[in-house]
Design an enzyme around this catalytic site. Structure first.
Site, PDB file in Angstrom:
ATOM      1  N   ARG A 150       0.863  -1.170   0.000  1.00  0.00           N
ATOM      2  CA  ARG A 150       0.000   0.000   0.000  1.00  0.00           C
ATOM      3  C   ARG A 150       0.905   1.227   0.000  1.00  0.00           C
ATOM      4  NH1 ARG A 150      -2.077  -3.471   4.060  1.00  0.00           N
ATOM      5  NH2 ARG A 150      -4.163  -4.296   3.579  1.00  0.00           N
ATOM      6  N   LYS A 174      -2.083  -2.456   8.009  1.00  0.00           N
ATOM      7  CA  LYS A 174      -3.300  -2.039   8.702  1.00  0.00           C
ATOM      8  C   LYS A 174      -3.384  -2.703  10.069  1.00  0.00           C
ATOM      9  CE  LYS A 174      -6.324  -0.866   4.818  1.00  0.00           C
ATOM     10  NZ  LYS A 174      -7.615  -1.169   4.153  1.00  0.00           N
ATOM     11  N   HIS A 244      -2.422   2.488  -5.965  1.00  0.00           N
ATOM     12  CA  HIS A 244      -3.090   1.229  -5.623  1.00  0.00           C
ATOM     13  C   HIS A 244      -3.250   0.323  -6.840  1.00  0.00           C
ATOM     14  CE1 HIS A 244      -4.580  -0.393  -1.901  1.00  0.00           C
ATOM     15  NE2 HIS A 244      -5.613  -0.934  -2.508  1.00  0.00           N
ATOM     16  N   ARG A 247      -0.504  -2.109  -6.838  1.00  0.00           N
ATOM     17  CA  ARG A 247      -0.756  -3.191  -5.878  1.00  0.00           C
ATOM     18  C   ARG A 247      -1.717  -4.215  -6.491  1.00  0.00           C
ATOM     19  NH1 ARG A 247      -1.118  -4.553  -0.242  1.00  0.00           N
ATOM     20  NH2 ARG A 247      -3.217  -5.012   0.469  1.00  0.00           N
ATOM     21  N   HIS A 270      -3.708  -9.113   3.786  1.00  0.00           N
ATOM     22  CA  HIS A 270      -5.159  -9.197   3.928  1.00  0.00           C
ATOM     23  C   HIS A 270      -5.523  -9.987   5.179  1.00  0.00           C
ATOM     24  CE1 HIS A 270      -6.037  -8.498  -0.641  1.00  0.00           C
ATOM     25  NE2 HIS A 270      -5.827  -7.376   0.029  1.00  0.00           N
ATOM     26  N   TYR A 279      -9.145 -11.033  -6.865  1.00  0.00           N
ATOM     27  CA  TYR A 279      -8.142 -11.063  -7.927  1.00  0.00           C
ATOM     28  C   TYR A 279      -8.251 -12.331  -8.767  1.00  0.00           C
ATOM     29  CZ  TYR A 279      -6.188  -7.162  -5.351  1.00  0.00           C
ATOM     30  OH  TYR A 279      -6.030  -5.965  -4.722  1.00  0.00           O
TER      31      TYR A 279
END
Length: 303
Positions: A150, A174, A244, A247, A270, A279
């Site tokens: 990110r 995150k 992004h 990514r 994730h 994806y």
């Protein structure tokens, strides 16, 4: 309790106890204004909050929809209204929550934008690596695409964050969760070209930030977005041109070439494998499109 009193209590709670931003407070107030307009349409007087029932709230979403609001906007308004009634119950202004059974319309998820392999090649070859700014921009793009970071993660990195010996980087993602991601040889070469030029960008000896601006300060997200957005102009027809996208391209190209989805999920940071599965849909759609274009009897059913 009157609706006006309940709304005032709720908005004060959002500001003082929850510390919500002014934007969020305004959004909640806007949603409650819609609710008030709706409740006034069928009532001679605005009902007190304890007189508002699930039955009276059920048509609310249809009422909003008739005003031409998008599904995503409907969901935001419903979320605000549910927070409002949840607050009233938590403060014992209400015994039960009349909005608890309301369900928002599903919003179709858009497939993420990504670059084709040849577009990535053109992007990375387009930087002037002889200049300090160009070498920095190339190293940033190589890292975003090569390691799937990110932009916020990349900009937090310090010079010593890259383990050059083992070809990996430790990332703070995150939820302040750390993960280790591989760094490819192309990215390491780009960093070799960039690091000696940081001084020319104004970086002091004590400055630890890996990516710095022209004044030696840590590069900001808006500056990085502008760099990548500008570099993508003329490279891709995709409407989305942002860090992004690199990514997304990282994940899509890995899965296209047979990478294990669990490994890709871990590299992306994730929390759930279901987040990464989008994806796989991208890859399937690409295969279907290639089949349609190349096979003489291609006639796939809708799916």
């Amino acid at each position: 309790m009157t609706f006006a009193e309940a709304r005032e209590h709720f908005l004060q709670y959002c500001a003082s106890e929850r510390g919500y931003s002014v934007y969020t407070q305004d959004r909640y107030a806007h949603s409650l204004n819609f609710l008030e307009q709706y409740l006034r349409e069928d009532e001679t007087e605005l009902p007190d909050v304890e007189d508002i029932s699930l039955q009276s709230l059920r048509p609310f979403l249809g009422w909003l929809h008739d005003r031409g609001l998008a599904k995503k906007t409907l969901r935001l308004h419903l979320s605000a209204v549910q927070s409002f009634f949840r607050f009233l119950c938590s403060k014992q202004f209400l015994r039960s929550n009349p909005a608890v059974s309301l369900h928002a319309p599903r919003v179709e998820k858009k497939l993420p934008s990504f670059l084709q392999a040849h577009e990535v090649k053109s992007l990375l070859e387009g930087f002037d690596r002889e200049s300090p700014e160009g070498s920095r921009n190339a190293a940033l793009a190589e890292l975003l695409y090569g390691s799937g970071l990110r932009i916020s993660e990349a900009l937090q990195l310090n010079v010593d964050s890259i383990d050059r010996t083992n070809g990996r980087v430790r990332v703070l993602g995150k939820g302040k969760k750390q993960r280790v991601v591989p760094v490819g040889s192309a990215c390491l070469r780009a960093l070799d070209e960039y690091l000696p030029q940081r001084i020319a960008l104004g970086a002091k000896a004590e400055q630890q930030a890996l990516f710095v601006d022209g004044r030696g300060r840590r590069l900001s997200a808006s500056q990085a977005w502008s760099i990548i957005h500008t570099a993508m102009q003329g490279i891709t027809e995709s409407t989305q041109k942002s860090p992004h996208v690199l990514r997304h391209s990282f994940a899509t190209h890995l899965l296209d070439n047979g990478a294990d989805i669990q490994a890709v999920s871990e590299m992306l940071g994730h929390a759930s494998l279901s987040t990464t599965q989008v994806y796989t849909h991208v890859s399937v759609e690409r295969l279907k499109e290639a089949y349609k274009q190349a096979h003489p009897k291609a006639d796939l059913p809708n799916s």
